[in-house]
Design an enzyme around this catalytic site. Sequence first.
Site, PDB file in Angstrom:
ATOM      1  N   ASP A  59       0.818  -1.203   0.000  1.00  0.00           N
ATOM      2  CA  ASP A  59       0.000   0.000   0.000  1.00  0.00           C
ATOM      3  C   ASP A  59       0.861   1.266   0.000  1.00  0.00           C
ATOM      4  O   ASP A  59       1.889   1.322   0.678  1.00  0.00           O
ATOM      5  CB  ASP A  59      -0.865  -0.003   1.274  1.00  0.00           C
ATOM      6  CG  ASP A  59      -1.776   1.203   1.357  1.00  0.00           C
ATOM      7  OD1 ASP A  59      -2.687   1.294   0.529  1.00  0.00           O
ATOM      8  OD2 ASP A  59      -1.565   2.059   2.238  1.00  0.00           O
ATOM      9  N   GLU A  97       1.303  -0.544  -5.094  1.00  0.00           N
ATOM     10  CA  GLU A  97       0.408   0.562  -5.414  1.00  0.00           C
ATOM     11  C   GLU A  97       1.235   1.838  -5.407  1.00  0.00           C
ATOM     12  O   GLU A  97       1.766   2.242  -4.371  1.00  0.00           O
ATOM     13  CB  GLU A  97      -0.692   0.657  -4.349  1.00  0.00           C
ATOM     14  CG  GLU A  97      -1.757   1.648  -4.729  1.00  0.00           C
ATOM     15  CD  GLU A  97      -2.203   2.518  -3.582  1.00  0.00           C
ATOM     16  OE1 GLU A  97      -1.542   2.545  -2.542  1.00  0.00           O
ATOM     17  OE2 GLU A  97      -3.215   3.201  -3.747  1.00  0.00           O
TER      18      GLU A  97
HETATM   19  C1  NOJ Z   1      -4.224   3.358  -0.708  1.00  0.00           C
HETATM   20  C2  NOJ Z   1      -5.412   2.513  -0.380  1.00  0.00           C
HETATM   21  O1  NOJ Z   1      -5.806   1.834  -1.543  1.00  0.00           O
HETATM   22  C3  NOJ Z   1      -6.475   3.435   0.162  1.00  0.00           C
HETATM   23  O2  NOJ Z   1      -7.710   2.793   0.300  1.00  0.00           O
HETATM   24  C4  NOJ Z   1      -5.984   3.996   1.471  1.00  0.00           C
HETATM   25  O3  NOJ Z   1      -6.913   4.939   1.938  1.00  0.00           O
HETATM   26  C5  NOJ Z   1      -4.629   4.673   1.308  1.00  0.00           C
HETATM   27  N1  NOJ Z   1      -3.705   3.905   0.525  1.00  0.00           N
HETATM   28  C6  NOJ Z   1      -3.986   4.893   2.651  1.00  0.00           C
HETATM   29  O4  NOJ Z   1      -3.515   3.698   3.179  1.00  0.00           O
END
Ligand code: NOJ
Length: 580
Positions: A227, A296
Site C-alpha cells: 500500500d 500501489e
Molecule cells: C491506498 C489505499 O488503496 C487506500 O484505500 C488507502 O486509503 C490509502 N492507501 C492509505 O492507506
Amino acid sequence: MLSTMRFKIIAIILCFTLSVLGKSISEKQTDPDWWKHAVFYQIYPRSFKDSNNDGDGDLKGILQKLSHLKDAGVDALWMSPIMESPQVDQGYDISDYYTIDSIFGNMDDLKNLIHEVHELGLRVILDFVPNHTSDQHEWFKASENGTEEYKDYYVWVDGTPDKPPNNWLSNFRGSAWTWSEKRQQYYLHQFMEQQPDLNYRHPKVHEEMKNILRYYMDLGIDGFRIDAMLCAYEDEELRDEPRSYLPGVGPDESKYLLHIYTNHQPETYELLYEWRQFVDEYAEKHNVETKVLMTEASGTFNQTIYYYGHPDGSTLGAHFCFNFFLIENFNLNISNAYDIMRIVYNWVDDLPKIFIPNWVIGNHDNRRAATRYGPDDRDGWNMLAQLLPGIAVTYNGEEFGQEDGEVTYEQGQDPSARNRSIFEQVSRDFERTPLQWDNTTNAGFNEGAKTWLPVSKKYHELNLASQLDENELSHYNIYKTLVQKRQESPARIGTTDIWALSEDSFVLKRSYENKHIVLAFKLGWHNHTEEESILIPGISCENGTIALTNVGSNYTIGSSVNLQDLKLRPHESLVLDITC
Ligand code: NOJ
C-alpha cells in the site's frame, strides 16, 4: 439473445483446450512464474460476505465463497487489510500487524483460509501497509511518549503549534502535519491524522517490516500488495512543495501541490528493492514458490516502471506495479479510443521486455468499472482487461458487472469524504457497498442484519446468482469465458496490436502463428448512435468466428462472420477467433 447451445459447446471446447494447454493444479503450485499471466482477484473483506450476520464481511465469509473464485477461474485472491485496526481508514490504519481484526475473525481463520485456498490451487495475497500505522499502534503511543526505543519510529519535527514545519498536504486534505501536545512536536501523516507516517530513515523500522513479511510468509501467504509505496520516504530537508496551479483545486486539497518531495523519492525505490531481495531470498531459502510483490504507486509511466526495478533488470523491485492508466488517465468526457490505444502501446511497447504488463480497471478507491465506463460497456471493458497481455486484476463484483451502490452522506464511512461538500465526488463508499450475491435479503451478503454500508437497491436485478445459468449470456459467463480464453496461445504468448479506427472504436489483435484473437469494441460514448463498419487491420482471410459478444449484441456466439462486412453498433463488443 445468444444461441445457447453454441455458447455451451464453445465453453466445453475452451475447457478442453485449457486442460491441454494449462498446467495441472499440482504443477502450478510449484511454478515460479505462476503470477506472470495470472488473474488477481481483489476482495474487499468488509463487503464480501458476512458469515456471522454482524454487518461486516469476514474471513469465514470468504471461505464460504471460495468456490466462486474457483468457478470464475481466477488464480489468486488479494484481500484488502484484515489486520487489527480502529478502521478509521477501513483497515489501512493498522494497530497490530500480528493480529487479525476481530471483525474479520482471528489468526486461525486466516490459517484455515490459506490452507483451503491452496487446496483449490489458488494463491493468497495480503495487503501490507508499511507507510503508516494507526495512531493506536503501540509503536506510535511509545513514540509519542518519547520512549527511547520507539522515539524515532515516526517522522517527528520541531515547530510551534501555530506553524507546521512546511506546506505539505495530506492526501485526504489539509496539512500533513499534526501537533502533538504530549511530545511538543509535529508528526507527519500523508493520509488521516490517525495514520502517522513511519520513519524509514530509522533502521529498526526496516527490521520491523521484514519481521512482518517473514511472519506471514511463514504462514504460507503467497505475496503482498504494498500500500501507498510511493509515500515511504520524504525529502530529508523538508522542502516546501511547489504549487500545481490545477484549475479549481483549493489550497487544502492534495492536488494543490506537486508532490515532488513526498512521492517517488529515490530512497523509496531502494526500499522496495530491499523488500524484493528479502522475499526472493526467503523463497529460495525455504524452497517455496515465488512470493509476489505488487505495488500501489500512481505516477507517470517513468515513475511507475522503476517500481518494477531497473529497466536493465540489474535490480528488481515489485513483480508488478499497478497500471492505473485505464482509470486515472482516462476522463470519460474527453477520452476516446485513441487514448486507449496510446495507453496500451505505452504499457506493451515501452515497458522493458523483462517486466510484465498489468491491467486494472477498478478497485476500492475508484468508482466501479461498470458505472465509470457506463453499464452498457462493461463487457467490452472486461474483454479488454482480460485479453491484453500479462496480468489482469479484477475488483470483486467486476466479474458480474456490479455497479456503484447508493450511499448518502450520513451513511458514508470513508474518512477522506467526511465533512466535505463534494462527498459525491470524493467518497469511495459507492464502490465498497456489499457484494450482490443473489436476490435474497441483503443480496445474500448476510442474513438480514444491518450492513456496514447499505446494500445497493440494484441487487434485485443485478446479482451473481441470476447470471449463473450457462445457457444464458451474462456478464459473468462472459467473464468466465474470457478468463479461460486467456490460456489460448494468442492471448497467452501472442503478439499485441491495437488500432483506434475512430474516436469510438478500436480493434485489439493478439496473434500466435496463424491464430488470432481479436477484440472489436465500439464504445458507446460521445452520443454517437450510428453503426460503424469495422475493418480489422492486418487480416487477410474472409471469415472469422464469433467467440463472445457483449450482453445485448445482435451477433450470435459460434456463428461465422464475413470480416469484410463487420458492423458494430455503439456499446457492441465482439471477440473473434480467426485462423489465417
Ligand atoms: C491506498 C489505499 O488503496 C487506500 O484505500 C488507502 O486509503 C490509502 N492507501 C492509505 O492507506
